[in-house]
Design an enzyme around this catalytic site. Sequence first.
Site, PDB file in Angstrom:
ATOM      1  N   THR A 183       0.856  -1.196   0.000  1.00 40.42           N
ATOM      2  CA  THR A 183       0.000   0.000   0.000  1.00 40.42           C
ATOM      3  C   THR A 183       0.886   1.238   0.000  1.00 40.42           C
ATOM      4  O   THR A 183       0.696   2.162  -0.808  1.00 40.42           O
ATOM      5  CB  THR A 183      -0.935  -0.018   1.238  1.00 40.42           C
ATOM      6  OG1 THR A 183      -1.781  -1.156   1.131  1.00 40.42           O
ATOM      7  CG2 THR A 183      -1.779   1.240   1.315  1.00 40.42           C
ATOM      8  N   ASN A 214      -5.745  -9.635  -7.606  1.00 41.41           N
ATOM      9  CA  ASN A 214      -5.849 -10.337  -6.322  1.00 41.41           C
ATOM     10  C   ASN A 214      -7.146 -11.123  -6.171  1.00 41.41           C
ATOM     11  O   ASN A 214      -7.206 -12.074  -5.418  1.00 41.41           O
ATOM     12  CB  ASN A 214      -5.694  -9.348  -5.154  1.00 41.41           C
ATOM     13  CG  ASN A 214      -6.470  -8.074  -5.353  1.00 41.41           C
ATOM     14  OD1 ASN A 214      -6.379  -7.422  -6.390  1.00 41.41           O
ATOM     15  ND2 ASN A 214      -7.268  -7.704  -4.360  1.00 41.41           N
ATOM     16  N   SER A 259       4.873  -6.931  -1.902  1.00 43.55           N
ATOM     17  CA  SER A 259       4.435  -7.047  -0.513  1.00 43.55           C
ATOM     18  C   SER A 259       5.009  -8.325   0.079  1.00 43.55           C
ATOM     19  O   SER A 259       4.874  -9.403  -0.512  1.00 43.55           O
ATOM     20  CB  SER A 259       2.909  -7.087  -0.471  1.00 43.55           C
ATOM     21  OG  SER A 259       2.472  -7.294   0.853  1.00 43.55           O
ATOM     22  N   HIS A 262       4.140 -10.111   2.785  1.00 44.51           N
ATOM     23  CA  HIS A 262       3.290 -11.171   3.366  1.00 44.51           C
ATOM     24  C   HIS A 262       2.551 -12.008   2.337  1.00 44.51           C
ATOM     25  O   HIS A 262       1.918 -13.005   2.684  1.00 44.51           O
ATOM     26  CB  HIS A 262       2.336 -10.595   4.419  1.00 44.51           C
ATOM     27  CG  HIS A 262       1.252  -9.704   3.925  1.00 44.51           C
ATOM     28  ND1 HIS A 262      -0.071 -10.044   3.962  1.00 44.51           N
ATOM     29  CD2 HIS A 262       1.284  -8.464   3.396  1.00 44.51           C
ATOM     30  CE1 HIS A 262      -0.803  -9.048   3.493  1.00 44.51           C
ATOM     31  NE2 HIS A 262       0.003  -8.068   3.139  1.00 44.51           N
ATOM     32  N   THR A 300      13.323   4.722  11.101  1.00 45.19           N
ATOM     33  CA  THR A 300      14.200   3.593  11.424  1.00 45.19           C
ATOM     34  C   THR A 300      13.645   2.318  10.799  1.00 45.19           C
ATOM     35  O   THR A 300      12.449   2.030  10.913  1.00 45.19           O
ATOM     36  CB  THR A 300      14.311   3.437  12.960  1.00 45.19           C
ATOM     37  OG1 THR A 300      14.814   4.666  13.466  1.00 45.19           O
ATOM     38  CG2 THR A 300      15.213   2.283  13.340  1.00 45.19           C
ATOM     39  N   CYS A 357     -14.702  -6.036   1.721  1.00 50.28           N
ATOM     40  CA  CYS A 357     -15.484  -6.071   2.952  1.00 50.28           C
ATOM     41  C   CYS A 357     -15.003  -4.956   3.865  1.00 50.28           C
ATOM     42  O   CYS A 357     -13.903  -5.009   4.378  1.00 50.28           O
ATOM     43  CB  CYS A 357     -15.297  -7.411   3.631  1.00 50.28           C
ATOM     44  SG  CYS A 357     -16.311  -7.607   5.078  1.00 50.28           S
TER      45      CYS A 357
END
Length: 390
Positions: free
Chosen positions: A73, A152, A200, A202, A239, A327
């Site tokens: 994002t 996606n 991304s 994950h 950081t 959703c």
Amino acid sequence: MTGDRSYFDWNATAPLRPQARAVMLASLDAPGNASSIHSEGRSARQGIEGARGKVAALVGAEPKNVIFTSGATEANMLALTPALAVGGRKEPRDRLFVSAVEHPSVLSGGRFAPGRIEVLPVDGNGLLDLHALRSALVRCEYLLVSVMLANNETGVIQPIAEIATIVHEAGGLLHVDAVQGAGRIDCDMKALGADLLSLSSHKLGGPQGAGALVLREGLHIAQPLIAGGGQERGNRAGTENVAAIAGFGAACAAAAAARLTDAVRMAALRDRLEAGIKESTPQAVIFGANAPRLPNTTLVAVPGLKAETAIIAFDLNGVALSSGSACSSGKVQASHVLKAMSVEPELARAALRISLGWETTERDIESLLNAWNKVVSSLLKKQTQSGMAA
Ligand code: PMP
């Protein structure tokens, strides 16, 4: 399969790969700010730079052109700016073109003013309308186009190399949201012709909360999204999350090593799943079935079925899957992706997304098909009965 659960929501988040977990644990136990010059700091820096090389290798880029972010994002927000500089020369992009099936973080248009963003249509399979792209681009000089590698919800793969040629001939730059494609299909930036590319962690088996924007050689972001301490060569202050970045890098390396064998295995499981669904429910509609698709994704709807009720019923039967709909605040809305593909809202609200991954087994597919036979027939029966009673 974990215990008696089968997880089919890999496009939302993939489980952490053991390689990522191992480097993260080691990193969490080591103190050190990567900007410090003592040994502890240098060790943290090494962790980050090692990861940068692995992320770069996954997409065939130079490590110095990888900017770590908090996820895709943020990478998308960072990329979508009029302030892109080619070869040190500032050339403000005065228009942004995005496909209608992009992730909301791209559809929002990043840092472009709302009046400067144009949405391009897709066909019934979710593929970008290349005629619309060509005619939109002749109308302006400085432009940025953003098209995802794979969707996606449907898994549909866009013809990015062809799109890149059109964009470059028009003098524009191409941003590719490669979140769902990376690690599943070839994602070489040069072969794709991408100028900027978002990733991304994950979705690849790294931790949540890490990602990257990768730039092609010679391209610079003239204005960072987050300014401050000058980390990431001034492109993203703050950081660094050393453990998450290290885990992201390890996940990229593992994904690259296993990609081809995983893809073949997943495609076979996915085909078996779709054949089973079609056999028990011939009226089921598989979206994007006539377009190239990721090997791991099926978006399917059974007319008359309510997705949210079905998801709960599958969950109670040990199967985790998701809806193809966005959703928010508990309210399921018809998916903007299916709307753009001209799918009837009623059918779009029935869409179920089944996404597989490297740990999916034949037993998982059997469990899903068993649950499918039970859940779908009983829900259809109930809904018909309540329809007759009403
Ligand atoms: N783009 C696509 C295509 C995605 O699927 C997602 C995650 N749902 C994102 C961007 C956002 O990624 P992240 O969760 O890292 O912010």
